[in-house]
Write a protein that holds these residues in place. Structure first.
Motif, PDB file in Angstrom:
ATOM      1  N   SER A 195     -11.573   5.273  -9.566  1.00  0.00           N
ATOM      2  CA  SER A 195     -12.333   6.342  -8.919  1.00  0.00           C
ATOM      3  C   SER A 195     -13.736   5.902  -8.500  1.00  0.00           C
ATOM      4  O   SER A 195     -14.338   6.510  -7.611  1.00  0.00           O
ATOM      5  N   ARG A 196     -14.240   4.855  -9.104  1.00  0.00           N
ATOM      6  CA  ARG A 196     -15.583   4.373  -8.744  1.00  0.00           C
ATOM      7  C   ARG A 196     -15.538   3.200  -7.764  1.00  0.00           C
ATOM      8  O   ARG A 196     -16.591   2.654  -7.409  1.00  0.00           O
ATOM      9  N   THR A 197     -14.366   2.774  -7.367  1.00  0.00           N
ATOM     10  CA  THR A 197     -14.250   1.643  -6.450  1.00  0.00           C
ATOM     11  C   THR A 197     -14.675   2.059  -5.041  1.00  0.00           C
ATOM     12  O   THR A 197     -14.203   3.068  -4.525  1.00  0.00           O
ATOM     13  N   ALA A 198     -15.561   1.266  -4.457  1.00  0.00           N
ATOM     14  CA  ALA A 198     -15.996   1.546  -3.087  1.00  0.00           C
ATOM     15  C   ALA A 198     -14.988   0.986  -2.094  1.00  0.00           C
ATOM     16  O   ALA A 198     -14.593  -0.174  -2.200  1.00  0.00           O
ATOM     17  N   ASP A 199     -14.548   1.811  -1.161  1.00  0.00           N
ATOM     18  CA  ASP A 199     -13.652   1.408  -0.076  1.00  0.00           C
ATOM     19  C   ASP A 199     -12.373   0.730  -0.578  1.00  0.00           C
ATOM     20  O   ASP A 199     -12.170  -0.476  -0.412  1.00  0.00           O
ATOM     21  N   VAL A 200     -11.540   1.537  -1.197  1.00  0.00           N
ATOM     22  CA  VAL A 200     -10.266   1.039  -1.714  1.00  0.00           C
ATOM     23  C   VAL A 200      -9.430   0.415  -0.603  1.00  0.00           C
ATOM     24  O   VAL A 200      -8.754  -0.606  -0.803  1.00  0.00           O
ATOM     25  N   GLY A 201      -9.484   0.986   0.578  1.00  0.00           N
ATOM     26  CA  GLY A 201      -8.671   0.497   1.691  1.00  0.00           C
ATOM     27  C   GLY A 201      -8.913  -0.971   2.001  1.00  0.00           C
ATOM     28  O   GLY A 201      -7.970  -1.713   2.316  1.00  0.00           O
ATOM     29  N   THR A 202     -10.172  -1.422   1.900  1.00  0.00           N
ATOM     30  CA  THR A 202     -10.484  -2.827   2.168  1.00  0.00           C
ATOM     31  C   THR A 202      -9.747  -3.746   1.193  1.00  0.00           C
ATOM     32  O   THR A 202      -9.210  -4.790   1.580  1.00  0.00           O
ATOM     33  N   LEU A 203      -9.712  -3.360  -0.071  1.00  0.00           N
ATOM     34  CA  LEU A 203      -9.026  -4.172  -1.076  1.00  0.00           C
ATOM     35  C   LEU A 203      -7.511  -4.127  -0.882  1.00  0.00           C
ATOM     36  O   LEU A 203      -6.827  -5.141  -1.018  1.00  0.00           O
ATOM     37  N   VAL A 204      -6.979  -2.949  -0.560  1.00  0.00           N
ATOM     38  CA  VAL A 204      -5.544  -2.830  -0.322  1.00  0.00           C
ATOM     39  C   VAL A 204      -5.114  -3.729   0.838  1.00  0.00           C
ATOM     40  O   VAL A 204      -4.052  -4.359   0.801  1.00  0.00           O
ATOM     41  N   ARG A 205      -5.958  -3.835   1.848  1.00  0.00           N
ATOM     42  CA  ARG A 205      -5.616  -4.661   3.010  1.00  0.00           C
ATOM     43  C   ARG A 205      -5.503  -6.146   2.667  1.00  0.00           C
ATOM     44  O   ARG A 205      -4.882  -6.908   3.403  1.00  0.00           O
ATOM     45  N   GLU A 206      -6.084  -6.549   1.531  1.00  0.00           N
ATOM     46  CA  GLU A 206      -6.017  -7.946   1.102  1.00  0.00           C
ATOM     47  C   GLU A 206      -4.839  -8.217   0.165  1.00  0.00           C
ATOM     48  O   GLU A 206      -4.593  -9.361  -0.223  1.00  0.00           O
ATOM     49  N   ALA A 207      -4.103  -7.183  -0.200  1.00  0.00           N
ATOM     50  CA  ALA A 207      -3.105  -7.295  -1.267  1.00  0.00           C
ATOM     51  C   ALA A 207      -1.756  -7.801  -0.778  1.00  0.00           C
ATOM     52  O   ALA A 207      -1.225  -7.308   0.220  1.00  0.00           O
ATOM     53  N   ASP A 208      -1.196  -8.757  -1.513  1.00  0.00           N
ATOM     54  CA  ASP A 208       0.189  -9.165  -1.304  1.00  0.00           C
ATOM     55  C   ASP A 208       1.137  -8.198  -2.000  1.00  0.00           C
ATOM     56  O   ASP A 208       2.279  -8.006  -1.582  1.00  0.00           O
ATOM     57  N   VAL A 209       0.657  -7.622  -3.110  1.00  0.00           N
ATOM     58  CA  VAL A 209       1.423  -6.638  -3.883  1.00  0.00           C
ATOM     59  C   VAL A 209       0.498  -5.465  -4.174  1.00  0.00           C
ATOM     60  O   VAL A 209      -0.617  -5.661  -4.662  1.00  0.00           O
ATOM     61  N   VAL A 211       0.270  -1.841  -6.257  1.00  0.00           N
ATOM     62  CA  VAL A 211       0.839  -0.906  -7.222  1.00  0.00           C
ATOM     63  C   VAL A 211      -0.020   0.354  -7.179  1.00  0.00           C
ATOM     64  O   VAL A 211      -1.192   0.334  -7.567  1.00  0.00           O
ATOM     65  N   ALA A 212       0.544   1.437  -6.669  1.00  0.00           N
ATOM     66  CA  ALA A 212      -0.187   2.695  -6.537  1.00  0.00           C
ATOM     67  C   ALA A 212       0.125   3.577  -7.738  1.00  0.00           C
ATOM     68  O   ALA A 212       1.268   3.986  -7.935  1.00  0.00           O
ATOM     69  N   ALA A 213      -0.904   3.849  -8.548  1.00  0.00           N
ATOM     70  CA  ALA A 213      -0.703   4.615  -9.783  1.00  0.00           C
ATOM     71  C   ALA A 213      -1.925   5.479 -10.043  1.00  0.00           C
ATOM     72  O   ALA A 213      -2.512   5.457 -11.119  1.00  0.00           O
ATOM     73  N   VAL A 214      -2.305   6.246  -9.023  1.00  0.00           N
ATOM     74  CA  VAL A 214      -3.558   6.994  -9.099  1.00  0.00           C
ATOM     75  C   VAL A 214      -3.342   8.498  -9.266  1.00  0.00           C
ATOM     76  O   VAL A 214      -4.251   9.232  -9.617  1.00  0.00           O
ATOM     77  N   GLY A 215      -2.106   8.959  -9.020  1.00  0.00           N
ATOM     78  CA  GLY A 215      -1.809  10.372  -9.194  1.00  0.00           C
ATOM     79  C   GLY A 215      -2.378  11.270  -8.110  1.00  0.00           C
ATOM     80  O   GLY A 215      -2.667  12.441  -8.354  1.00  0.00           O
ATOM     81  N   ARG A 216      -2.518  10.726  -6.901  1.00  0.00           N
ATOM     82  CA  ARG A 216      -3.006  11.519  -5.767  1.00  0.00           C
ATOM     83  C   ARG A 216      -2.074  11.289  -4.585  1.00  0.00           C
ATOM     84  O   ARG A 216      -1.826  10.147  -4.200  1.00  0.00           O
ATOM     85  N   PRO A 217      -1.540  12.355  -4.008  1.00  0.00           N
ATOM     86  CA  PRO A 217      -0.534  12.201  -2.950  1.00  0.00           C
ATOM     87  C   PRO A 217      -1.044  11.435  -1.735  1.00  0.00           C
ATOM     88  O   PRO A 217      -2.144  11.695  -1.241  1.00  0.00           O
ATOM     89  N   ARG A 218      -0.242  10.443  -1.319  1.00  0.00           N
ATOM     90  CA  ARG A 218      -0.512   9.632  -0.122  1.00  0.00           C
ATOM     91  C   ARG A 218      -1.917   9.030  -0.136  1.00  0.00           C
ATOM     92  O   ARG A 218      -2.537   8.861   0.919  1.00  0.00           O
ATOM     93  N   PHE A 219      -2.405   8.691  -1.312  1.00  0.00           N
ATOM     94  CA  PHE A 219      -3.759   8.142  -1.425  1.00  0.00           C
ATOM     95  C   PHE A 219      -3.869   6.780  -0.749  1.00  0.00           C
ATOM     96  O   PHE A 219      -4.880   6.469  -0.115  1.00  0.00           O
ATOM     97  N   VAL A 220      -2.830   5.950  -0.898  1.00  0.00           N
ATOM     98  CA  VAL A 220      -2.825   4.645  -0.244  1.00  0.00           C
ATOM     99  C   VAL A 220      -2.307   4.830   1.173  1.00  0.00           C
ATOM    100  O   VAL A 220      -1.156   5.215   1.385  1.00  0.00           O
ATOM    101  N   ARG A 221      -3.163   4.559   2.134  1.00  0.00           N
ATOM    102  CA  ARG A 221      -2.799   4.767   3.536  1.00  0.00           C
ATOM    103  C   ARG A 221      -1.900   3.638   4.037  1.00  0.00           C
ATOM    104  O   ARG A 221      -2.123   2.469   3.744  1.00  0.00           O
ATOM    105  N   GLY A 222      -0.890   4.034   4.798  1.00  0.00           N
ATOM    106  CA  GLY A 222       0.048   3.040   5.297  1.00  0.00           C
ATOM    107  C   GLY A 222      -0.595   1.994   6.172  1.00  0.00           C
ATOM    108  O   GLY A 222      -0.243   0.807   6.120  1.00  0.00           O
ATOM    109  N   GLU A 223      -1.590   2.403   6.969  1.00  0.00           N
ATOM    110  CA  GLU A 223      -2.231   1.447   7.873  1.00  0.00           C
ATOM    111  C   GLU A 223      -3.062   0.405   7.139  1.00  0.00           C
ATOM    112  O   GLU A 223      -3.445  -0.619   7.710  1.00  0.00           O
TER     113      GLU A 223
END
Length: 285
Positions: A195-209, A211-223
Motif C-alpha cells: 500500500s505504500r509502494t509508489a507507482d506499482v504499475g512501473t514495477l509490474v511492467r518490469e516483472a517476468d512473473v 503474483v497479485a495478492a492485494v485483495g482489490r478487484p482488477r488492481f493490476v492493470r492489464g496494460e
C-alpha cells in the motif's frame, strides 16, 4: 492479417484434481495402517457468512478424500485467551492431525497469538512463525497453502524462475510474504509491492512473473503486464473478479490463472495434502 494474442490458461482445477486423487490414496493408506483416518480440526469464531461457507466447503472436501473433519464453532464473543486455549487443546489432542483457524477471526482477536498456539507439526495451513521460517530457509515444514499452490502451478507449467524478476503485489502474512519467500527459494529476484509502494504499475511492467495478492478487484492493470509475463492472480473479489484485469492481461501474458479455477482449487488441494502428510508423520516407523 493480425491475430489477437491470448495467454495460455493455467488450469488449477485439473491440477488440484490430480493432487487430490493422490491424497485420497494416501489417506486410505494411513487409515489402514493406524485404524483411524487423518483428522483436520477447523476452528471458526463467529458466523461470518463467507467464513461459514469456506469452512463448510473445506469440510466437505475433507470427507470426500477420506479425512475426518472435526469442526469447532466458537461464539463471536470468544476472547483471544479462550481461542488460544481451544487451539492449545487441539494441539495436544493425539486424535487431531491438522488444525485450521479460519481467517479472519474477528477484530477483537489477536490472530497472531491464536496462530502461534497451533503445534507446528499440525500447522497444515502454514500460518505459524515457525512454518514461515522453515519455508523461508527451505527446511522441512508446512507451507502456506495458497503460496504453496501457486508454486505447484508454476512447476506444472514448467516456469523456470531462476534469474527471473517476480513482483508480488501484496504483503499479507499468509499470502504475499510467504509467496515471495518461496519464489526467492527458487532463485527468482523478488520485489514486494504494497500500500505504500509508489507507482506499482512501473514495477509490474518490469516483472517476468506477477503474483497479485492485494485483495482489490482488477488492481493490476492489464496494460502494465510485460509481454510474455506469467500472471498469477491470487485474488478473489465479489462477482468472480480477481486482482488482475484479466481480459486485458491475457492479451499480453504468456500464462495466466483464471478466476475462478486457477489458484483457488490449489489452495484446498495443498491443505488436504498437508493434512495427510501430517498424519503420515505420526505413523510408527
Amino acid at each position: 492479417m493480425s491475430t489477437t494474442h491470448s495467454a495460455r490458461l493455467m488450469d488449477g482445477t485439473a491440477l488440484a484434481r490430480r493432487i487430490t486423487e493422490r491424497t485420497t490414496a494416501r489417506a486410505a493408506a494411513v487409515t489402514r495402517r493406524r485404524g483411524a483416518a487423518p483428522c483436520l480440526a477447523t476452528v471458526l469464531v463467529g458466523d461470518d457468512p463467507a467464513s461459514v461457507t469456506y469452512v463448510r466447503m473445506k469440510r466437505a472436501r475433507c470427507e470426500s478424500v477420506g479425512i475426518t473433519s472435526r469442526h469447532v464453532p466458537l461464539p463471536a464473543a470468544t476472547t483471544t485467551a479462550e481461542l488460544v486455549a481451544t487451539i492449545t487443546a487441539l494441539s495436544e489432542d493425539p486424535g487431531v492431525d491438522g488444525i485450521l483457524l479460519q481467517h479472519p477471526a474477528g477484530p477483537h482477536i489477536d490472530e497472531r497469538a491464536a496462530f502461534e498456539a497451533i503445534d507446528p507439526a499440525k500447522d497444515v495451513d502454514g500460518v505459524t512463525m515457525r512454518s514461515f521460517a522453515a519455508m523461508s530457509f527451505g527446511l522441512p515444514g508446512f507451507v502456506s497453502c495458497t503460496p504453496g499452490g501457486i508454486m505447484r502451478l508454476l512447476e506444472e507449467y514448467e516456469v523456470d524462475l531462476a534469474g527471473r524478476h517476480a513482483v508480488v503485489v501484496g504483503r499479507s502474512a499468509i499470502l504475499g510474504r510467504p509467496a515471495g519467500m518461496l519464489l526467492l527459494g527458487r532463485d527468482a529476484t523478488v520485489t514486494y509491492c504494497h500500500s505504500r509502494t509508489a507507482d506499482v504499475g512501473t514495477l509490474v511492467r518490469e516483472a517476468d512473473v506477477v503474483v497479485a495478492a492485494v485483495g482489490r478487484p482488477r488492481f493490476v492493470r492489464g496494460e502494465d503486464v510485460k509481454p510474455g509475463a506469467v500472471v498469477i492472480d491470487a485474488g478473489y473479489n465479489a462477482g468472480n473478479v480477481g486482482d488482475v484485469d484479466f481480459e486485458t492481461a491475457r492479451t499480453r501474458a504468456s500464462l495466466i490463472t483464471p478466476v475462478p479455477g486457477g489458484v483457488g482449487p490449489m489452495t484446498i488441494a495443498v491443505l488436504l495434502e498437508q493434512t495427510v502428510e501430517a498424519a503420515e508423520r505420526s505413523l510408527p516407523a
